[in-house]
Design an enzyme around this catalytic site. Structure first.
Site, PDB file in Angstrom:
ATOM      1  N   TRP A 106      42.033  43.828  42.848  1.00  0.00           N
ATOM      2  CA  TRP A 106      42.969  44.500  43.765  1.00  0.00           C
ATOM      3  C   TRP A 106      44.314  43.788  43.789  1.00  0.00           C
ATOM      4  O   TRP A 106      45.359  44.429  43.882  1.00  0.00           O
ATOM      5  CB  TRP A 106      42.367  44.633  45.163  1.00  0.00           C
ATOM      6  CG  TRP A 106      41.171  45.537  45.178  1.00  0.00           C
ATOM      7  CD1 TRP A 106      39.892  45.189  45.458  1.00  0.00           C
ATOM      8  CD2 TRP A 106      41.140  46.953  44.870  1.00  0.00           C
ATOM      9  NE1 TRP A 106      39.072  46.286  45.342  1.00  0.00           N
ATOM     10  CE2 TRP A 106      39.800  47.372  44.983  1.00  0.00           C
ATOM     11  CE3 TRP A 106      42.116  47.889  44.505  1.00  0.00           C
ATOM     12  CZ2 TRP A 106      39.393  48.697  44.751  1.00  0.00           C
ATOM     13  CZ3 TRP A 106      41.719  49.202  44.270  1.00  0.00           C
ATOM     14  CH2 TRP A 106      40.383  49.590  44.402  1.00  0.00           C
ATOM     15  N   ASP A 176      46.513  42.291  52.049  1.00  0.00           N
ATOM     16  CA  ASP A 176      45.597  43.423  51.894  1.00  0.00           C
ATOM     17  C   ASP A 176      44.276  42.978  52.522  1.00  0.00           C
ATOM     18  O   ASP A 176      43.583  42.129  51.973  1.00  0.00           O
ATOM     19  CB  ASP A 176      45.424  43.728  50.398  1.00  0.00           C
ATOM     20  CG  ASP A 176      44.402  44.842  50.139  1.00  0.00           C
ATOM     21  OD1 ASP A 176      43.810  45.363  51.107  1.00  0.00           O
ATOM     22  OD2 ASP A 176      44.212  45.184  48.957  1.00  0.00           O
ATOM     23  N   LYS A 200      36.034  50.685  54.770  1.00  0.00           N
ATOM     24  CA  LYS A 200      35.058  49.595  54.690  1.00  0.00           C
ATOM     25  C   LYS A 200      34.600  49.176  56.085  1.00  0.00           C
ATOM     26  O   LYS A 200      33.444  49.321  56.391  1.00  0.00           O
ATOM     27  CB  LYS A 200      35.637  48.412  53.918  1.00  0.00           C
ATOM     28  CG  LYS A 200      35.568  48.603  52.408  1.00  0.00           C
ATOM     29  CD  LYS A 200      36.864  48.913  51.752  1.00  0.00           C
ATOM     30  CE  LYS A 200      36.706  49.221  50.276  1.00  0.00           C
ATOM     31  NZ  LYS A 200      37.987  49.120  49.567  1.00  0.00           N
TER      32      LYS A 200
HETATM   33  C1  LIG Z   1      38.878  49.314  48.553  1.00  0.00           C
HETATM   34  C2  LIG Z   1      40.040  48.423  48.387  1.00  0.00           C
HETATM   35  C3  LIG Z   1      41.297  48.900  48.003  1.00  0.00           C
HETATM   36  C4  LIG Z   1      41.540  50.366  47.630  1.00  0.00           C
HETATM   37  O1  LIG Z   1      41.573  51.131  48.754  1.00  0.00           O
HETATM   38  P1  LIG Z   1      41.911  52.699  48.677  1.00  0.00           P
HETATM   39  O2  LIG Z   1      41.915  53.026  50.141  1.00  0.00           O
HETATM   40  O3  LIG Z   1      40.820  53.343  47.910  1.00  0.00           O
HETATM   41  O4  LIG Z   1      43.227  52.867  48.050  1.00  0.00           O
HETATM   42  C5  LIG Z   1      42.350  48.019  47.933  1.00  0.00           C
HETATM   43  N1  LIG Z   1      42.182  46.712  48.225  1.00  0.00           N
HETATM   44  C6  LIG Z   1      40.984  46.205  48.580  1.00  0.00           C
HETATM   45  C7  LIG Z   1      40.853  44.756  48.881  1.00  0.00           C
HETATM   46  C8  LIG Z   1      39.881  47.053  48.670  1.00  0.00           C
HETATM   47  O5  LIG Z   1      38.695  46.548  49.035  1.00  0.00           O
END
Ligand SMILES: *Cc1c(COP(=O)(O)O)cnc(C)c1O
Length: 365
Positions: A106, A176, A200
């Site tokens: 990511w 993030d 999540k």
């Molecule tokens: C799942 C995830 C993403 C992607 O998220 P989307 O909502 O599908 O764009 C980005 N960063 C991390 C750390 C993730 O776990």
């Protein structure tokens, strides 16, 4: 009369488990939301009934995460992935650089996107060690004049997690937190911007939570599309256009559930207990199970491990599936095994999986 439903052991990495009590409440309110004679999905996003849902979700998030008045909460769309672009579009000023701490797939995606908009560099990277660890704070190299420093607080695919965050002074720190927001108390004041896709720990997919320091809004570029400007959403309380109303309603209910459990310290304690059940089993297996992350960087959310051979791993995953454990396959990009034990995964699910791991080892060694 309530139907007795068989709920599965859900270890999906995202979208992932939701608290059963939240699903039941949504079911109860589905047809007639609080006396409106409509579903929450059918309400106007300009109605009082919806506005209460919206503002209550913002207030609950502020309360649970102790978000200071210097920051505000936005509900956006496009997932964490759109934040990869919006952040540099808004905040990577000409003549400045942005540092990215590379701790997994990511971070790589965020970096690749930012490169389209300006000068970016690696402030640290653990790629050489196959992303088994998080860099120590003294390994971070960035400049005091940078536009911002970006990190990924929990690496969903590799199963590593930051335990401490740097004090970056005047350099805005951006994180993030898609896969560990709300899993433990954090000091929001350290961050200029936090973002997370909801699917999540927060609710269903479709909502992206952004927590942004208000003064950052004033430093943003202006020549960008209206919908991609944070200030547009800030000025309109995230109601510039139609928000994902049902997702925000669900988010609000998940936040109520966290509050009823005792807030973030209670959640953190439960998350540690769950992760320890699995990590203990890995550590006591004499190398039958091989943890991917180095112990000091282990994630409490995504627990990644391998078995000695691909064949054994395949057998393990097949039997896990047959035994009712869903989502144990590692991410398609790296394989292996991964248990995602987000907030809504009950302790009993991890206990049952621990027993499964022990039994599988006994039968196969
Ligand atoms: C799942 C995830 C993403 C992607 O998220 P989307 O909502 O599908 O764009 C980005 N960063 C991390 C750390 C993730 O776990």
């Amino acid at each position: 009369m309530k139907l007795q439903v068989q709920r599965t052991y859900n270890f999906n990495a995202g979208p992932s488990a939701l608290p059963i009590s939240v699903l039941e409440k949504a079911q109860e309110e589905l047809i007639d939301f609080r006396g409106t004679g409509m579903s929450v999905m059918e309400l106007s996003h300009r109605s009082k009934a919806y506005e209460d849902v919206h503002n209550q979700a913002i207030a609950s998030l502020k309360e649970l995460l102790s978000i200071p008045d210097t920051h505000e909460v936005l509900f956006l769309q496009g997932g964490a992935s759109l934040q990869f672009s919006m952040i540099p579009m808004n905040f990577l000023q000409t003549g400045k650089k942005a540092g990215y701490v590379m701790t997994g797939s990511w971070s790589e995606k965020a970096f690749t996107e930012a490169k389209l908009f300006g000068e970016v560099y690696h402030a640290a990277s653990t790629k050489e060690g196959n992303y088994r660890s998080i860099p120590t704070l003294d390994q971070l190299q960035y400049n005091s004049t940078d536009a911002y420093l970006h990190l990924t607080s929990n690496n969903t695919i590799y199963g590593t997690q930051w335990k401490d965050f740097p004090d970056t002074g005047d350099v805005p720190l951006i994180a993030d937190m898609s896969s560990d927001i709300l899993s433990k108390p954090i000091d929001v004041s350290k961050f200029a911007l936090i973002y997370a896709g909801a699917q999540k720990n927060l609710g269903p997919s479709g909502v992206t939570v952004v927590i942004i320091r208000k003064d950052l809004l004033e430093q943003a570029h202006t020549a960008i599309p209206t919908m991609l400007k944070y200030s547009t959403h800030s000025k309109n309380n995230s109601l510039y256009n139609t928000p994902p109303t049902f997702g925000i309603y669900m988010l609000g209910e998940v936040l109520n559930w966290v509050r009823e459990l005792g807030g973030l310290s209670a959640i953190a304690e439960q998350n540690e207990k769950k992760a320890n059940l699995i990590y203990e089993t890995i550590d006591a297996s004499n190398g039958f199970y091989i943890g991917h992350a180095t112990p000091d960087s282990r994630s409490l959310m995504n627990l990644t491990f391998n078995l000695a051979s691909k064949d054994l791993e395949k057998k393990f995953l097949e039997q896990a599936k047959q035994s009712g454990f869903v989502g144990v396959n590692g991410h398609r990009s790296i394989g292996g095994c991964r248990v995602s034990a987000y907030n809504a995964v009950p302790v009993e699910a991890c206990q049952a999986f621990k027993e499964f791991m022990i039994q599988f080892q006994t039968e196969n060694s």
